[in-house]
Design an enzyme around this catalytic site. Sequence first.
Site, PDB file in Angstrom:
ATOM      1  N   HIS A 220      -3.068  -5.194   1.617  1.00 35.88           N
ATOM      2  CA  HIS A 220      -2.483  -5.517   3.138  1.00 35.88           C
ATOM      3  C   HIS A 220      -2.650  -6.770   3.325  1.00 35.88           C
ATOM      4  CE1 HIS A 220      -2.380  -1.945   4.590  1.00 35.88           C
ATOM      5  NE2 HIS A 220      -3.213  -1.065   3.722  1.00 35.88           N
TER       6      HIS A 220
ATOM      7  N   GLU B  41      -0.387  -8.089   6.062  1.00 41.44           N
ATOM      8  CA  GLU B  41       0.284  -7.910   6.845  1.00 41.44           C
ATOM      9  C   GLU B  41      -1.639  -7.987   8.279  1.00 41.44           C
ATOM     10  OE1 GLU B  41       0.083  -5.997   5.282  1.00 41.44           O
ATOM     11  OE2 GLU B  41       0.066  -3.792   5.677  1.00 41.44           O
TER      12      GLU B  41
ATOM     13  N   CYS C  88       0.379  -1.495   0.369  1.00 49.44           N
ATOM     14  CA  CYS C  88       0.546   0.307  -0.292  1.00 49.44           C
ATOM     15  C   CYS C  88       1.130   1.238  -0.147  1.00 49.44           C
ATOM     16  CB  CYS C  88      -1.222  -0.421   1.207  1.00 49.44           C
ATOM     17  SG  CYS C  88      -2.200   0.981   0.701  1.00 49.44           S
TER      18      CYS C  88
HETATM   19  N1  GLN Z   1      -3.434   6.641   0.866  1.00 46.67           N
HETATM   20  C1  GLN Z   1      -2.095   6.124   2.013  1.00 46.67           C
HETATM   21  C2  GLN Z   1      -0.949   6.937   0.824  1.00 46.67           C
HETATM   22  O1  GLN Z   1      -0.970   8.097  -0.001  1.00 46.67           O
HETATM   23  C3  GLN Z   1      -1.883   4.563   1.317  1.00 46.67           C
HETATM   24  C4  GLN Z   1      -3.021   3.294   1.940  1.00 46.67           C
HETATM   25  C5  GLN Z   1      -2.188   2.017   3.401  1.00 46.67           C
HETATM   26  O2  GLN Z   1      -1.464   2.258   2.836  1.00 46.67           O
HETATM   27  N2  GLN Z   1      -3.437   1.455   3.594  1.00 46.67           N
HETATM   28  O3  GLN Z   1      -0.147   6.550   1.552  1.00 46.67           O
END
Ligand code: GLN
Length: 195
Positions: free
Chosen positions: A172, A174, A79
Site C-alpha cells: 500500500h 498510499e 492489494c
Molecule cells: N485481504 C484483502 C482481500 O482479499 C486485501 C487486503 C487489503 O487490500 N489490504 O481483498
Amino acid sequence: MPTIGVLALQGDVREHARMLEEAGATATAVRRPAELDAVDGLVIPGGESTTMWKLAEIFDMLEPLRLRVKEGLPVYGSCAGMIMLADRIEGGVEGQQTIGGIDMTVRRNAFGRQVDSFESDLTFDGQVVHAVFIRAPWVESVGPEVEVLAVAEPGDRIVAVRQGPLLATSFHPELTGDTRVHEYFVSMVNTVREL
Ligand code: GLN
C-alpha cells in the site's frame, strides 16, 4: 495533467486520491460507467476484494471495467486492487470474480495470519521503497508478458508486477508519504496519453 479515477466502491479511496494529486494528476472518484469513460487512468484501492467484486456487480461496473481494461486503459491496483486485476486467484470465496487483465495467479491473504500486517524495505523499479503489507496477497505465478517489479521477504515472493498499461502491488504505497509508485503510474498514464 491527466485525470485519474479511483474506483470508489470500497477501500482506501481518499488516500490514493491524495497521492495521485501529489504525483501530478487530477484525481476523481469513479462509481459509474460514465465516470469510468471520462478518466485517462484508474486506481483500484486496497480494501476487500470480495466486497469490491460484489459491489462492482451491484453497480453494473464489472463488465465496463473489463471492457476498459481490454481497450488499454492504464490501471493500477494495490492489494485488493491487485486481486481485482488478476486473471486467476487462489483462496477466493465461492464464485469470486475479478476484472482480470494481468496474466497471473494471485493468492489472497497469502502471508498468513501470523504476519497479517508487516512492513519491509524492497526494491521497486531499482529504488528502495518502504512497503506496508496488510492481509496482503502475493503473486504465485506469472505469464510470459508480465514483468516482475518487486519481490519481498519472507520467501522472495512477487509483490509488484506490470503487464503493459496494468500495474499491481501487494503493498500500500498510499499509506506512506512516498509518492514514487504513484509517480511511476502517472508516467505510465502520460505515456499512453501521448500515443
Ligand atoms: N485481504 C484483502 C482481500 O482479499 C486485501 C487486503 C487489503 O487490500 N489490504 O481483498
